[in-house]
Every structure is written in C-alpha cells, then in structure tokens.
Design an enzyme around this catalytic site. Structure first.
Site, mmCIF file in Angstrom:
data_model
loop_
_atom_site.group_PDB
_atom_site.id
_atom_site.type_symbol
_atom_site.label_atom_id
_atom_site.label_comp_id
_atom_site.label_asym_id
_atom_site.label_seq_id
_atom_site.Cartn_x
_atom_site.Cartn_y
_atom_site.Cartn_z
ATOM 1 N N GLY A 43 51.913 93.228 -12.173
ATOM 2 C CA GLY A 43 50.912 93.658 -13.151
ATOM 3 C C GLY A 43 50.575 95.130 -12.979
ATOM 4 O O GLY A 43 50.656 95.926 -13.929
ATOM 5 N N GLU A 144 52.642 86.423 -12.063
ATOM 6 C CA GLU A 144 52.159 86.410 -10.672
ATOM 7 C C GLU A 144 50.681 86.029 -10.576
ATOM 8 O O GLU A 144 50.088 86.149 -9.514
ATOM 9 C CB GLU A 144 52.404 87.775 -10.018
ATOM 10 C CG GLU A 144 53.884 88.014 -9.723
ATOM 11 C CD GLU A 144 54.160 89.311 -8.987
ATOM 12 O OE1 GLU A 144 55.245 89.427 -8.392
ATOM 13 O OE2 GLU A 144 53.292 90.229 -8.999
ATOM 14 N N GLY A 231 70.609 94.484 -15.457
ATOM 15 C CA GLY A 231 70.796 95.417 -14.354
ATOM 16 C C GLY A 231 71.551 96.652 -14.813
ATOM 17 O O GLY A 231 71.272 97.211 -15.882
ATOM 18 N N GLY A 234 72.781 97.243 -18.507
ATOM 19 C CA GLY A 234 71.923 97.478 -19.663
ATOM 20 C C GLY A 234 71.113 96.263 -20.062
ATOM 21 O O GLY A 234 70.501 95.604 -19.217
ATOM 22 N N ASP A 255 67.745 102.611 -5.446
ATOM 23 C CA ASP A 255 66.875 101.475 -5.148
ATOM 24 C C ASP A 255 66.416 100.893 -6.491
ATOM 25 O O ASP A 255 65.758 101.593 -7.267
ATOM 26 C CB ASP A 255 65.681 101.987 -4.323
ATOM 27 C CG ASP A 255 64.576 100.947 -4.146
ATOM 28 O OD1 ASP A 255 64.774 99.788 -4.532
ATOM 29 O OD2 ASP A 255 63.513 101.320 -3.606
ATOM 30 N N GLY A 260 62.837 96.857 -13.455
ATOM 31 C CA GLY A 260 62.382 95.861 -14.428
ATOM 32 C C GLY A 260 60.980 96.180 -14.930
ATOM 33 O O GLY A 260 60.675 96.006 -16.113
ATOM 34 N N ASP A 261 60.120 96.669 -14.047
ATOM 35 C CA ASP A 261 58.736 96.985 -14.452
ATOM 36 C C ASP A 261 58.709 98.174 -15.409
ATOM 37 O O ASP A 261 57.972 98.165 -16.404
ATOM 38 C CB ASP A 261 57.877 97.272 -13.212
ATOM 39 C CG ASP A 261 57.696 96.020 -12.360
ATOM 40 O OD1 ASP A 261 57.657 94.912 -12.927
ATOM 41 O OD2 ASP A 261 57.603 96.151 -11.124
ATOM 42 N N GLY A 296 61.238 102.840 -3.879
ATOM 43 C CA GLY A 296 59.873 102.334 -4.015
ATOM 44 C C GLY A 296 59.600 101.704 -5.362
ATOM 45 O O GLY A 296 60.426 101.755 -6.270
#
Ligand code: ADP
Length: 328
Positions: A43, A144, A231, A234, A255, A260-261, A296
């Site tokens: 979130g 979540e 991934g 695309g 990394d 996705g976020d 990160g």
C-alpha cells in the site's frame, strides 16, 4: 498536476534487512552487515510511487504506536502523501518485515503484519470519516489488509463514482469466499503471471498471445479491464476495446523489487486520467522498468520526468514493431 486524486487503502511496513555471508540454519547465529531500514508494504509503496509520478495521493491505513510507526508516517509525509488517514493504534505493533539476504541475493523474509491486520471495516470508516472517494478519484487496492475491508473500500469507491483498481497481491486461496465479491466490485485488475495462473482454470500460458487471451478470460470474473504483468517481457491487457500486448523496455535491471508497485501506481494514474489502455500499459511498463534499475522498494521508485525520458527515447507505441494493438 491534474485535479484527480489517487486514494490508496493498504498496508504499511518497515523492512529491516541484513546481508549475511550465508543464511543461518535453524538454531544458528550468523553475523551480518549493518541493518538497512526501508519503508515498505504494498500500500505505502504504491502511494509513494504515485506521489513521485506526480499525483495527489491520500493513503488510508494503520500503523502501531511504536517508533517504527512514527518513522513510517513521517516518511510518507516527506514524500508528499496525505497521511491524515493513517492512524497509529495504541498498544499495537507496526507491520514489520525481517529480511535476511545472502550475498548472492537468496533471501528469507519473516513478515509480521501487525497493525495492518487491524484495518477492519469500522476502522476504515473511522479513518475516512465516512467519505473514501470523490467521483473523479481513483482508488488503488492491494491484498495485504483484511479482504472484507478491501471489498468494502471497492464498493464505497464505486458507489461514489470513482475508478477502482485492484492489484490482487498477495493472492488469497482461489476459493476464498470474499474473492468473487471483490473481483466483481473493481473496474481494473492487475496481476503478475503467478497470480493470473492462480485465478485461471485453464492454467498458465506460455506466450504473450496466450497471456492476452487469459487476460480477456479473467474479465469474466468482473473487472472490465485486466492487466497481466510479465516481468522483463512487459505486460498484456484486455479491456472493452480489445486486447493489447506491450513488450516492455530493456534496462540494466539490478533489483526487481518495487517494479510491480511502480507499474500499478502508474496504471491507476493513467487510466484514472482517461489515457487509452495501450498507452497506459506502455507508460506503466516504463515505470516498472525504471524501478528495476535501482535497489530497494520505495528507494527505487521513479519520477514522472524519468518515465517521460524513457518513453521519449523509445519507439512511439503505435509505430513500434514490438508493440501490438488489436481491437476486437
Ligand atoms: P511483480 O513484481 O508484481 O511480480 P513484474 O515482475 O511482472 O511484477 O514487473 C512489473 C512490471 O515491471 C513489468 O510488467 C515490466 O514492465 C517491469 N519489469 C519488471 N522486471 C523488469 C525487467 N527485468 N526489465 C524491464 N522491465 C521490467
């Protein structure tokens, strides 16, 4: 900046990571490097991603009344996210992820959801003051926090005339009783390959065209638009106008955490402002790709300027040999 607003109802965690020469076995102690603190939780990650991408963002969620909670709330505010709908619950611990990373990247993660699991429907009503969204808003959800809360938020936003976008991660058991009602309460569903495979009875696809057909099939579960991220390959999408495939961007990835976020935040913003689906997916792929170029979660999230620059250096969507748009 547009007058639309993005509302995120979701999780907030502190990620504490330690890099070690090798992962400890049960009962063993292994010394590692200094602890690295990073703000996380899907979130909060998506709220921060959207703020960096230029949106006005309101976050709704729960933290504990511990030091980590105070720090996470401050970090959100520093990113320009409106955190008035984020409360610190007395006597409860903040969400925490304990991450141990072996030097080759192999890791173990222990998650303590803490206050995130206290975000029930009455808490949602209290935090929003009964008004979750306005008609021009877009609501962005992940899984979540408790599912009944996510369903209630989706229904409230839809009743208010807002666009509702669900990133169905982590995916609950496919027979979870709230999953059907949830999928029929959202306008846009975003899933990765694993989540898509978990929702589909035909099983996973092995090429982009098959994934696009699966995205279209997932529309039968309720959402008018379904996007599947692939991934480095695309993404594909299906909507009322047809399906499209986007081959993504080749970048020096270090990394993939946060990709996705970044993708979900950009997609919600683009679709919320009326951008056609193929363009929205392409822009979201650019945001996702950029997030892989830095380590990160929140630290890797890109700015609008970076997304614009990547898009400007790449072939235009409708001319690109690698971007196909098929209208049904
Ligand atoms: P998740 O992290 O949720 O599993 P994905 O791995 O599918 O999601 O990544 C989301 C998006 O980020 C992809 O659709 C793609 O656009 C971009 N992306 C992810 N990994 C890479 C990569 N290695 N190179 C370029 N883009 C990537």
């Amino acid at each position: 900046m547009s007058s639309e607003r993005l509302v995120v109802v979701g999780s907030l965690n502190m990620d504490l990571s330690v890099t070690v020469p090798r992962l400890p076995r049960p009962g063993e102690t292994v010394s590692g490097a200094d602890v690295v603190r990073g703000a996380g939780g899907k979130g909060a990650n998506q709220a921060v991603a959207a703020a960096r991408l230029g949106a006005e963002v309101r976050m709704i969620g729960l933290l504990g009344d511990d030091a980590l909670g105070g720090e996470l709330r401050e970090r959100l505010a520093r990113e320009g996210v409106d955190a008035q709908g984020v409360a610190q619950l007395p006597g409860v611990a903040s969400g925490l992820a304990l991450i141990v990373v072996q030097q080759d990247g192999e890791n173990t993660i222990t998650l303590s959801p803490g206050a995130n699991h206290h975000l029930d429907v009455p808490a949602l009503d209290t935090l929003t003051g009964g008004t979750l969204a306005r008609p021009a808003d877009t609501l962005l959800l992940q899984l979540e926090v408790p599912l009944p809360t996510v369903v209630a938020a989706a229904r409230a936003a839809r009743a208010a005339g807002a666009l509702t976008v669900l990133n169905a991660a982590p995916l609950p058991a496919p027979d979870h009783p709230e999953l059907g009602p949830l999928l029929s309460s959202v306008d846009v569903l975003v899933v990765n390959e694993t989540e898509a495979a978990g929702l589909l009875t035909p099983g996973p696809a092995d090429d982009r065209a098959a994934w696009a057909a699966h995205a279209d099939a997932l529309r039968d579960l309720g959402p008018a638009t379904v996007v599947i991220t692939l991934g480095a390959d695309g993404a594909v999408a299906a909507g009322p106008q047809g399906v499209c495939t986007e081959h993504g961007f080749t970048v020096p990835a270090v990394d993939t955490v946060g990709a996705g976020d970044a993708f979900c935040a950009q997609l919600a913003l683009s679709l919320g402002s009326g951008t056609p689906l193929p363009d929205a997916v392409r822009r979201s792929c650019a945001a996702g790709a950029l997030a892989t170029t830095r380590p990160g979660a929140q630290s890797s999230l890109p700015s609008t300027a970076e997304v614009d620059a990547l898009l400007a250096g790449a072939p235009a969507p409708y001319e690109s040999a690698t971007n196909e748009v098929h209208h049904a």
